[in-house]
Design an enzyme around this catalytic site. Structure first.
Site, PDB file in Angstrom:
ATOM      1  CG  ASP A   1      -2.005  -1.019   1.198  1.00 17.49           C
ATOM      2  OD1 ASP A   1      -2.477  -1.334   0.093  1.00 17.49           O
ATOM      3  OD2 ASP A   1      -2.409  -1.503   2.265  1.00 17.49           O
TER       4      ASP A   1
ATOM      5  CG  ASP B   1      -6.669  -1.497  -1.661  1.00 15.72           C
ATOM      6  OD1 ASP B   1      -6.896  -2.707  -1.813  1.00 15.72           O
ATOM      7  OD2 ASP B   1      -5.746  -1.061  -0.941  1.00 15.72           O
TER       8      ASP B   1
END
Length: 161
Positions: A121, A139
């Protein structure tokens, strides 16, 4: 059905490539937990490794369980998306594109889980004092895809009324 399927595959492929390229770039140019402010006080690029799912879901579970769980859920979801797309001969762009986004996002995070046992991330957002958990292109694709699917369902429901 051919053109929508081709559009689906191209969209999913491009999003998956973008997701993997951005993760590779961040992992090869940043130290773990290194942060680069892009918009001061609002948006940073911060290299994080997330062993869980959204908001750290199952982050503390054993690696084998996480791997089996997330791989199974992702492959089942991918199979259902492809089955729905092909069986229903979906040609509506408001279904084809969002389904491609959801599939690409799921597969992008699955690639990370298989390669690293966790997800990379790096998109790090602050809104006032609130710090949103770091996320990635995969995401984002899933969220946008689901949002468009929900909007489409609501619109179709209103048309029936």
């Amino acid at each position: 059905m051919k053109k929508p399927l081709i559009l689906f595959l191209i969209t999913a492929g491009l999003v998956l490539l973008l997701d993997q390229f951005t993760k590779f770039y961040v992992a090869s140019h940043f130290w773990l937990h290194e942060s680069l402010p892009v918009i001061d006080g609002f948006f940073n690029i911060t290299y994080i490794r997330n062993p869980g799912a959204a908001f750290g879901f199952l982050a503390g579970a054993p690696l084998l369980f996480r791997g089996l769980f997330f791989t199974s859920v992702t492959l089942i979801a991918a199979g259902l998306i492809l089955f729905y797309l092909i069986k229903n001969r979906v040609s509506d762009l408001m279904m084809v594109i969002p389904l491609a986004l959801v599939l690409a996002g799921a597969m992008g995070n699955l690639v990370d889980r298989i390669r690293f046992g966790e997800v990379i991330d790096f998109l790090d957002v602050y809104i006032g004092r609130y710090h949103w958990p770091a996320f990635n292109i995969a995401d984002t694709a899933i969220s946008i895809g689901v949002l468009f699917l929900v909007v489409d369902m609501i619109q179709k429901q209103k048309e029936k009324s």
